[in-house]
Design a protein around this motif. Structure first.
Motif, PDB file in Angstrom:
ATOM      1  N   LEU A  73       0.831  -1.209   0.000  1.00 50.77           N
ATOM      2  CA  LEU A  73       0.000   0.000   0.000  1.00 50.77           C
ATOM      3  C   LEU A  73       0.863   1.255   0.000  1.00 50.77           C
ATOM      4  O   LEU A  73       0.555   2.239  -0.690  1.00 50.77           O
ATOM      5  CB  LEU A  73      -0.934  -0.006   1.205  1.00 50.77           C
ATOM      6  N   ASP A  74       1.949   1.242   0.770  1.00 55.59           N
ATOM      7  CA  ASP A  74       2.847   2.404   0.803  1.00 55.59           C
ATOM      8  C   ASP A  74       3.486   2.636  -0.560  1.00 55.59           C
ATOM      9  O   ASP A  74       3.626   3.784  -1.004  1.00 55.59           O
ATOM     10  CB  ASP A  74       3.934   2.188   1.871  1.00 55.59           C
ATOM     11  N   ALA A  75       3.888   1.538  -1.227  1.00 53.61           N
ATOM     12  CA  ALA A  75       4.488   1.674  -2.556  1.00 53.61           C
ATOM     13  C   ALA A  75       3.473   2.241  -3.548  1.00 53.61           C
ATOM     14  O   ALA A  75       3.806   3.100  -4.380  1.00 53.61           O
ATOM     15  CB  ALA A  75       4.998   0.318  -3.039  1.00 53.61           C
ATOM     16  N   LEU A  76       2.234   1.784  -3.475  1.00 54.17           N
ATOM     17  CA  LEU A  76       1.184   2.314  -4.354  1.00 54.17           C
ATOM     18  C   LEU A  76       0.926   3.782  -4.059  1.00 54.17           C
ATOM     19  O   LEU A  76       0.709   4.584  -4.977  1.00 54.17           O
ATOM     20  CB  LEU A  76      -0.104   1.501  -4.169  1.00 54.17           C
TER      21      LEU A  76
ATOM     22  N   ALA B 197       0.922   6.954  -6.615  1.00 54.93           N
ATOM     23  CA  ALA B 197      -0.230   7.856  -6.729  1.00 54.93           C
ATOM     24  C   ALA B 197       0.186   9.306  -6.533  1.00 54.93           C
ATOM     25  O   ALA B 197      -0.208  10.196  -7.308  1.00 54.93           O
ATOM     26  CB  ALA B 197      -1.299   7.461  -5.714  1.00 54.93           C
ATOM     27  N   GLU B 198       1.002   9.548  -5.506  1.00 49.19           N
ATOM     28  CA  GLU B 198       1.438  10.917  -5.246  1.00 49.19           C
ATOM     29  C   GLU B 198       2.312  11.438  -6.377  1.00 49.19           C
ATOM     30  O   GLU B 198       2.253  12.620  -6.733  1.00 49.19           O
ATOM     31  CB  GLU B 198       2.178  10.976  -3.910  1.00 49.19           C
ATOM     32  N   GLY B 199       3.131  10.557  -6.964  1.00 49.26           N
ATOM     33  CA  GLY B 199       3.958  10.959  -8.095  1.00 49.26           C
ATOM     34  C   GLY B 199       3.129  11.343  -9.306  1.00 49.26           C
ATOM     35  O   GLY B 199       3.584  12.089 -10.174  1.00 49.26           O
ATOM     36  N   CYS B 200       1.904  10.833  -9.378  1.00 46.33           N
ATOM     37  CA  CYS B 200       0.998  11.156 -10.491  1.00 46.33           C
ATOM     38  C   CYS B 200       0.030  12.281 -10.123  1.00 46.33           C
ATOM     39  O   CYS B 200      -0.893  12.576 -10.903  1.00 46.33           O
ATOM     40  CB  CYS B 200       0.208   9.914 -10.895  1.00 46.33           C
ATOM     41  N   GLY B 201       0.217  12.890  -8.949  1.00 48.59           N
ATOM     42  CA  GLY B 201      -0.669  13.968  -8.538  1.00 48.59           C
ATOM     43  C   GLY B 201      -1.999  13.483  -8.014  1.00 48.59           C
ATOM     44  O   GLY B 201      -2.971  14.239  -7.986  1.00 48.59           O
TER      45      GLY B 201
ATOM     46  N   PHE C 206      -1.948   8.881 -16.890  1.00 46.17           N
ATOM     47  CA  PHE C 206      -1.447   7.933 -15.895  1.00 46.17           C
ATOM     48  C   PHE C 206      -2.395   6.760 -15.658  1.00 46.17           C
ATOM     49  O   PHE C 206      -2.160   5.942 -14.774  1.00 46.17           O
ATOM     50  CB  PHE C 206      -1.213   8.659 -14.561  1.00 46.17           C
ATOM     51  N   ALA C 207      -3.466   6.686 -16.457  1.00 45.60           N
ATOM     52  CA  ALA C 207      -4.485   5.658 -16.208  1.00 45.60           C
ATOM     53  C   ALA C 207      -3.895   4.252 -16.218  1.00 45.60           C
ATOM     54  O   ALA C 207      -4.121   3.457 -15.305  1.00 45.60           O
ATOM     55  CB  ALA C 207      -5.610   5.778 -17.228  1.00 45.60           C
ATOM     56  N   GLU C 208      -3.121   3.926 -17.263  1.00 41.13           N
ATOM     57  CA  GLU C 208      -2.563   2.579 -17.365  1.00 41.13           C
ATOM     58  C   GLU C 208      -1.569   2.304 -16.254  1.00 41.13           C
ATOM     59  O   GLU C 208      -1.555   1.217 -15.655  1.00 41.13           O
ATOM     60  CB  GLU C 208      -1.903   2.374 -18.723  1.00 41.13           C
ATOM     61  N   LEU C 209      -0.733   3.288 -15.942  1.00 42.14           N
ATOM     62  CA  LEU C 209       0.253   3.115 -14.880  1.00 42.14           C
ATOM     63  C   LEU C 209      -0.423   2.849 -13.546  1.00 42.14           C
ATOM     64  O   LEU C 209      -0.016   1.954 -12.792  1.00 42.14           O
ATOM     65  CB  LEU C 209       1.132   4.358 -14.779  1.00 42.14           C
ATOM     66  N   VAL C 210      -1.466   3.608 -13.237  1.00 42.16           N
ATOM     67  CA  VAL C 210      -2.147   3.431 -11.962  1.00 42.16           C
ATOM     68  C   VAL C 210      -2.828   2.065 -11.901  1.00 42.16           C
ATOM     69  O   VAL C 210      -2.795   1.391 -10.871  1.00 42.16           O
ATOM     70  CB  VAL C 210      -3.158   4.573 -11.730  1.00 42.16           C
ATOM     71  N   ASN C 211      -3.441   1.648 -13.010  1.00 46.05           N
ATOM     72  CA  ASN C 211      -4.051   0.320 -13.034  1.00 46.05           C
ATOM     73  C   ASN C 211      -3.010  -0.763 -12.788  1.00 46.05           C
ATOM     74  O   ASN C 211      -3.239  -1.705 -12.024  1.00 46.05           O
ATOM     75  CB  ASN C 211      -4.752   0.087 -14.368  1.00 46.05           C
ATOM     76  N   LEU C 212      -1.850  -0.639 -13.453  1.00 40.75           N
ATOM     77  CA  LEU C 212      -0.774  -1.621 -13.251  1.00 40.75           C
ATOM     78  C   LEU C 212      -0.280  -1.604 -11.813  1.00 40.75           C
ATOM     79  O   LEU C 212      -0.022  -2.653 -11.213  1.00 40.75           O
ATOM     80  CB  LEU C 212       0.390  -1.326 -14.199  1.00 40.75           C
ATOM     81  N   SER C 213      -0.163  -0.416 -11.247  1.00 41.23           N
ATOM     82  CA  SER C 213       0.339  -0.286  -9.877  1.00 41.23           C
ATOM     83  C   SER C 213      -0.648  -0.856  -8.862  1.00 41.23           C
ATOM     84  O   SER C 213      -0.249  -1.478  -7.877  1.00 41.23           O
ATOM     85  CB  SER C 213       0.633   1.187  -9.562  1.00 41.23           C
TER      86      SER C 213
END
Length: 752
Positions: free
Chosen positions: A491-494, A498-502, A528-535
């Motif tokens: 969760l911390d890594a996610l 998230a914060e890096g993507c604003g 960032f949609a795909e990145l967030v989904n992957l994360s």
């Protein structure tokens, strides 16, 4: 003087006393002397000539196919119950070799391929023919590897491994190369001439055991993965014979007649089997106004695959089917998977069917299971079903428009309850590799996600829930599909991503799928949609099978089991047997032995599932590398999908392929790796390169045999990338990657 035994008694004694089957021992056992011994010898020779007994070394005899009391065996891998079986090292008979159960002993357990000097004793009434007690291990199983053979002028050569990250080469002496050709893909096993010889050569030695063909040839990439992961891909003769001997179910034989139900199959266009069918209709009960009745029928594999039989042993060994672009390695032989167990259009097939009643809000009111005979009126593809629902029927769907309309109406109703439940709503495109007739990659794209896909998925989920709840209510042990809550570290890594993507991921809340869904909605429609989904996907724990109910986090369900795919998953077959036993439908249900071994079965099939996933992923990587090999030097857009100490992983937009930018190519300075923030920061320039940034790269190298792509970084977020080491040019403008990413994300309107 004792009386001579007749030949029948003599043969019986040899069968029952293999350790007393020499001429001297036999004479002593029957008290024979003088001329009687001469007559005994004559009788033994006659029995041997007639094929009743066999001559063995040291003037001894044995029943045909009977193992000597002390035999050299080859150990196999432990089965799902942890039992270790072995087979004779020298077995040259036509019939299958006997199975020997190795009894536990002192010291470490033998490994697969080990040679064992073993005392064996025959047993009856078991699924094995002997019990074996290891006297000593006389040789460890050799290490096996796949590689490319490079032949030298003297006939010797080197083996270059194909496994990613394995850089060590192996020496192949002329006598060990056989007829392998230069550049050929081969399987080899490690050998040794002793430590002095090995030190003189400087490299380990190997012997080629199998030639697999040209490494870049069509349809070899899946073969590499099959060998690399140790996936069984050839059925033993006894298993094929058992499948071929299976016969269709004739008549009802205690089953319900469900052939009046319009149970259609809806599958991918390239489906090789059909293990589920669905039907729906409005509920005529006035007390359930607006409700629906949904039927889900699943192939009755348990009727054909009985506990402990040859088919069952092979099915649990494989655990599941494995799917590649060019082939399927099935869990069951084709005679079952593609015929008798498959719900073929227009054919009577045994099934286990579930009748569910939904109310107008999609909630499940009641459900009950039936064992019956069905006959599917239509075998449709997802595309056909969707087109018909959209008002574009074809000749195959035209006669079934009413059936399809009822299915989509029931699905719309079930979707209301799904929305209330709030399962994890990931949106990740599924890559699709299309091959031409020669087996080469014709195109790489992404599968369209249709409502027809979601319809089948939702009804299968409901059926799996019903199976788990029914077995719990009837107090039958079962295998659950378990997906545990993500841990704090993930969760911390996610949260960092998230914060890096604003974006924001709230702290201090109990993790629930709805929490992740809010984050996914924030990212929807952005760069960032795909990145967030992957994360979010990476933040999840890996699902597995287990006999204890720990819930399914991703689906937000209290109890969940796999019931709907017994042709391709052993877990579903276990659940089918539990349902058969729970309902008293026959003698082919769950056994006491299976109940006791559920934990071991769960661990084994969880392993085989991971093994198949790795093999499928590696094969796709190899096909993509082959597809891109002709475009080396071209530029591609992508996004940084991973940051490691040794470099950056980039996912290319066009194909979804992953490539590596080595850290050594990033510039003339040292980069500091921050594993939590997923960034690389230049020590001198302060430039930051991080997860999720848009990049332009050049393809430097594509290696189809390993599936590796080597990339050069050209631009990050539209600005020139770091200057490669050794280039004498003015410094590039510093890239503040994470800051740029946050700023751009904050300027974009968010969707909630």
């Amino acid at each position: 003087m004792s009386q001579l035994p007749d030949k029948e008694r003599l043969a019986a004694f040899i069968r029952e006393n293999p350790d007393q089957a020499g001429k001297r021992e036999l004479a002593r056992a029957f008290g024979l002397k003088g001329a009687q011994r001469i007559e005994l010898k004559r009788m033994l020779n006659e029995l041997a000539d007639e094929g009743v007994i066999e001559r063995r070394a040291k003037k001894s005899f044995a029943a045909p196919g009977q193992l000597p009391p002390v035999s050299v065996l080859i150990a196999g891998a432990p089965d799902a119950n942890g039992d270790l079986f072995a087979t004779p090292q020298d077995w040259d008979r036509d019939e299958p070799a006997p199975r020997i159960l190795i009894l536990p002993g002192k010291g470490p357990a033998p490994g697969e391929g080990d040679r064992l000097l073993t005392r064996v004793n025959p047993v009856t009434g078991e699924d094995h023919q002997y019990l074996g007690k290891v006297i000593k291990r006389i040789g460890a199983g050799p290490r096996r590897m796949l590689g490319i053979f490079r032949r030298a002028h003297d006939g010797a050569g080197r083996l270059v491994p194909v496994a990613k990250g394995d850089q060590r080469e192996w020496v192949i002496l002329p006598r060990d190369a056989g007829e392998a050709e230069n550049g050929e893909l081969v399987e080899a096993e490690q050998i040794s001439d002793g430590p002095q010889r090995r030190r003189a050569i400087g490299l380990p030695k190997a012997r080629i055991t199998e030639r697999l063909g040209a490494p870049g040839a069509a349809r070899t990439f899946s073969l590499i993965a099959i060998h690399e992961q140790g996936i069984p891909d050839a059925f033993p003769e006894e298993v094929e014979a058992a499948a071929e001997a299976a016969e269709p179910v004739e008549g009802l034989k205690g089953r319900e007649d469900l052939r009046h139900l319009p149970l259609v199959t809806i599958d991918p266009a390239d489906a090789r089997d059909h293990d589920d069918a669905v039907a729906a209709m409005p509920d005529p009960d006035k007390a359930n106004k607006g409700g629906h009745i949904v039927w889900v029928a699943i192939a009755d594999v348990a009727h054909y695959v009985r506990p402990g039989g040859a088919l069952d042993r092979e099915a649990i060994k494989r655990g599941n089917s494995t799917y590649f672009p060019d082939r399927v390695v099935p869990m069951l032989p084709e005679a079952l998977s593609a015929d008798l167990c498959s719900l073929v259009e227009g054919e009577d097939r045994p099934c286990i069917a579930l009748r569910m009643v939904l109310d107008e809000t999609g909630e499940l009111k009641t459900h009950d299971f039936h064992r019956g005979i069905m006959r599917s009126p239509a075998s449709l593809t997802y595309e056909q079903a969707q087109a018909a629902a959209d008002g574009r029927p074809d000749p195959a769907t035209e006669p079934h428009l009413e059936v399809l309309a009822a299915l989509f109406a029931a699905y719309d109703c079930a979707s209301i309850a799904r929305e209330r439940r709030q399962p994890l709503e990931l949106d990740l495109p599924e890559r699709r590799i299309r091959l031409d007739e020669a087996g080469a990659v014709a195109s790489v794209g992404f599968r369209e996600r249709l409502e027809a896909h979601k319809l089948i998925e939702e009804f299968m989920i409901l059926a799996n829930v019903c199976a788990a709840e029914t077995l719990e209510a009837r107090r039958r042990p079962l295998l659950y599909r378990v997906h545990e809550v993500p841990g704090e570290a993930k969760l911390d890594a996610l949260r960092e991503v998230a914060e890096g993507c604003g974006l924001t991921l709230s702290r201090g809340q109990i993790p629930r799928p709805a929490l992740f869904n809010r984050l996914l909605r924030q990212a929807a429609g952005s760069d960032f949609a795909e990145l967030v989904n992957l994360s979010v996907l990476r933040a999840q724990t890996q699902a597995y099978y287990g006999p204890d109910n720990l819930g399914h986090f991703g689906l937000n369900l209290r109890a969940y089991a796999h019931f709907t795919s017994p042709i391709r998953r052993y877990a579903d077959l276990v659940v089918h047997r539990a349902l058969i036993a729970a309902h008293g439908w026959g003698n082919d249900g769950q056994t006491g032995e299976e109940m006791e071994g559920l934990k071991d079965i769960a661990e084994h099939i969880s392993f085989t599932e991971r093994r198949s996933m790795t093999a499928e992923r590696d094969t796709n990587d190899r096909y993509l590398a082959a597809y891109l090999a002709e475009r080396v030097g071209n530029e591609f857009e992508g996004r940084i999908a991973g940051v490691a100490r040794f470099g950056l992983f980039v996912k290319l937009d066009e194909t979804g392929a992953d490539g590596l930018i080595p850290i050594a190519s990033l510039g003339r300075e040292w980069f500091r790796h921050d594993a939590d923030a997923q960034t690389l920061t230049g020590e001198d320039s302060g430039r930051v390169i991080g997860l999720g940034q848009r990049v332009l790269v050049k393809l430097q190298e594509a290696a189809p045999v390993t599936g590796g792509l080597l990339l050069e970084l050209l631009e990050v977020e539209g600005e020139s990338g770091p200057r490669p080491r050794g280039r004498n040019k003015a410094p590039r403008k510093k890239i503040g990657g994470a800051g740029i990413a946050r700023a751009k994300a904050k300027r974009k309107p968010r969707r909630h």
